[in-house]
Design a protein around this motif. Structure first.
Motif, PDB file in Angstrom:
ATOM      1  N   ILE A   3      14.704  10.250  -2.226  1.00  0.00           N
ATOM      2  CA  ILE A   3      14.398   8.956  -2.500  1.00  0.00           C
ATOM      3  C   ILE A   3      13.009   8.817  -3.091  1.00  0.00           C
ATOM      4  N   MET A   4      12.948   7.948  -4.073  1.00  0.00           N
ATOM      5  CA  MET A   4      11.718   7.645  -4.723  1.00  0.00           C
ATOM      6  C   MET A   4      10.985   6.585  -4.182  1.00  0.00           C
ATOM      7  N   ILE A   5       9.778   6.551  -3.660  1.00  0.00           N
ATOM      8  CA  ILE A   5       9.145   5.704  -2.709  1.00  0.00           C
ATOM      9  C   ILE A   5       8.595   4.474  -3.966  1.00  0.00           C
ATOM     10  N   GLU A   6       8.993   3.465  -3.852  1.00  0.00           N
ATOM     11  CA  GLU A   6       8.351   2.348  -4.772  1.00  0.00           C
ATOM     12  C   GLU A   6       6.719   2.149  -4.728  1.00  0.00           C
ATOM     13  N   LYS A   7       6.438   1.885  -5.896  1.00  0.00           N
ATOM     14  CA  LYS A   7       4.858   1.738  -5.970  1.00  0.00           C
ATOM     15  C   LYS A   7       4.674   0.300  -5.049  1.00  0.00           C
ATOM     16  N   ALA A   8       5.411  -0.684  -5.355  1.00  0.00           N
ATOM     17  CA  ALA A   8       5.272  -1.969  -4.665  1.00  0.00           C
ATOM     18  C   ALA A   8       5.118  -1.738  -3.092  1.00  0.00           C
ATOM     19  N   THR A   9       5.868  -0.951  -2.765  1.00  0.00           N
ATOM     20  CA  THR A   9       6.044  -0.869  -1.002  1.00  0.00           C
ATOM     21  C   THR A   9       4.592  -0.207  -0.460  1.00  0.00           C
ATOM     22  N   VAL A  10       4.138   0.727  -1.455  1.00  0.00           N
ATOM     23  CA  VAL A  10       2.781   1.434  -1.032  1.00  0.00           C
ATOM     24  C   VAL A  10       1.711   0.312  -1.374  1.00  0.00           C
ATOM     25  N   GLU A  11       1.695  -0.519  -2.347  1.00  0.00           N
ATOM     26  CA  GLU A  11       0.729  -1.769  -2.440  1.00  0.00           C
ATOM     27  C   GLU A  11       0.774  -2.662  -1.536  1.00  0.00           C
ATOM     28  N   ALA A  12       2.264  -2.965  -0.996  1.00  0.00           N
ATOM     29  CA  ALA A  12       2.125  -3.902   0.203  1.00  0.00           C
ATOM     30  C   ALA A  12       1.506  -3.176   1.465  1.00  0.00           C
ATOM     31  N   ILE A  13       1.820  -2.203   1.846  1.00  0.00           N
ATOM     32  CA  ILE A  13       1.367  -1.462   3.157  1.00  0.00           C
ATOM     33  C   ILE A  13       0.150  -1.460   3.050  1.00  0.00           C
ATOM     34  N   ALA A  14      -0.662  -1.108   1.960  1.00  0.00           N
ATOM     35  CA  ALA A  14      -2.011  -0.874   1.932  1.00  0.00           C
ATOM     36  C   ALA A  14      -2.690  -2.215   1.809  1.00  0.00           C
ATOM     37  N   SER A  15      -2.357  -3.221   1.180  1.00  0.00           N
ATOM     38  CA  SER A  15      -2.934  -4.602   1.153  1.00  0.00           C
ATOM     39  C   SER A  15      -2.818  -5.173   2.212  1.00  0.00           C
ATOM     40  N   ILE A  58      -0.750   4.182   6.256  1.00  0.00           N
ATOM     41  CA  ILE A  58       0.275   4.378   5.069  1.00  0.00           C
ATOM     42  C   ILE A  58       1.281   5.121   5.697  1.00  0.00           C
ATOM     43  N   GLU A  59       0.896   6.626   6.175  1.00  0.00           N
ATOM     44  CA  GLU A  59       1.930   7.453   6.618  1.00  0.00           C
ATOM     45  C   GLU A  59       2.757   6.992   7.691  1.00  0.00           C
ATOM     46  N   ALA A  60       2.256   6.213   8.622  1.00  0.00           N
ATOM     47  CA  ALA A  60       2.987   5.587   9.938  1.00  0.00           C
ATOM     48  C   ALA A  60       3.921   4.465   9.320  1.00  0.00           C
ATOM     49  N   ALA A  61       3.665   3.980   8.149  1.00  0.00           N
ATOM     50  CA  ALA A  61       4.825   2.861   7.797  1.00  0.00           C
ATOM     51  C   ALA A  61       5.878   3.557   6.713  1.00  0.00           C
ATOM     52  N   LEU A  62       5.645   4.996   6.270  1.00  0.00           N
ATOM     53  CA  LEU A  62       6.507   5.306   5.536  1.00  0.00           C
ATOM     54  C   LEU A  62       7.662   6.454   6.421  1.00  0.00           C
ATOM     55  N   ASP A  63       8.552   6.771   6.387  1.00  0.00           N
ATOM     56  CA  ASP A  63       9.514   7.589   7.048  1.00  0.00           C
ATOM     57  C   ASP A  63       9.801   8.944   6.345  1.00  0.00           C
ATOM     58  N   ARG A  64       9.166   9.926   6.922  1.00  0.00           N
ATOM     59  CA  ARG A  64       9.160  11.277   6.245  1.00  0.00           C
ATOM     60  C   ARG A  64      10.416  11.891   6.547  1.00  0.00           C
ATOM     61  N   ASP A  65      11.369  11.404   7.319  1.00  0.00           N
ATOM     62  CA  ASP A  65      12.807  11.955   7.310  1.00  0.00           C
ATOM     63  C   ASP A  65      13.755  11.381   6.121  1.00  0.00           C
ATOM     64  N   LYS A  66      13.241  10.248   5.705  1.00  0.00           N
ATOM     65  CA  LYS A  66      13.982   9.986   4.591  1.00  0.00           C
ATOM     66  C   LYS A  66      13.186   9.974   3.279  1.00  0.00           C
ATOM     67  N   GLU A  67      11.916  10.014   3.251  1.00  0.00           N
ATOM     68  CA  GLU A  67      11.184  10.090   1.973  1.00  0.00           C
ATOM     69  C   GLU A  67      10.222  11.314   2.288  1.00  0.00           C
ATOM     70  N   ASP A  68      10.254  12.412   1.486  1.00  0.00           N
ATOM     71  CA  ASP A  68       9.489  13.427   1.465  1.00  0.00           C
ATOM     72  C   ASP A  68       8.414  12.961   0.416  1.00  0.00           C
ATOM     73  N   PHE A  69       6.968  13.038   0.829  1.00  0.00           N
ATOM     74  CA  PHE A  69       5.837  12.771  -0.226  1.00  0.00           C
ATOM     75  C   PHE A  69       4.624  13.371   0.194  1.00  0.00           C
TER      76      PHE A  69
END
Length: 90
Positions: A3-15, A58-69
């Motif tokens: 699954i590709m992680i959306e740029k907007a998702t990362v921007e929202a988490i970081a912001s 950011i790592e805590a907000a993303l799910d490594r089980d679903k999204e390898d990054f």
């Protein structure tokens, strides 16, 4: 299938994290392989602890089980000029 992680998702988490830190989000890049790079800035400078804490958030907000990054958080560098910085005349 990855699954590709959306740029907007990362921007929202970081912001959200950066709101009251004095740091600003400069740029987020996400490659097709989910290599995420986040650049931050503060007029007084960015220290390694700033990068580490944002990376953990950011790592805590993303799910490594679903999204390898992979994730890199770094300073935008000394050449970055904030819009709020005043031009200096010598």
């Amino acid at each position: 299938m990855q699954i590709m992680i959306e740029k907007a998702t990362v921007e929202a988490i970081a912001s959200r994290y950066l709101e009251n830190t004095g740091l600003s989000l400069v740029r987020v890049k996400v490659s097709k392989d989910n290599d995420i790079t986040v650049f931050i800035h503060r007029k007084e400078g960015v220290c390694i602890d700033d990068c580490v804490e944002l990376s953990r958030h950011i790592e805590a907000a993303l799910d490594r089980d679903k999204e390898d990054f992979s994730l890199t958080v770094s300073s935008a560098g000394t050449s970055y000029k904030d819009e709020d910085d005043e031009d200096e005349t010598i």
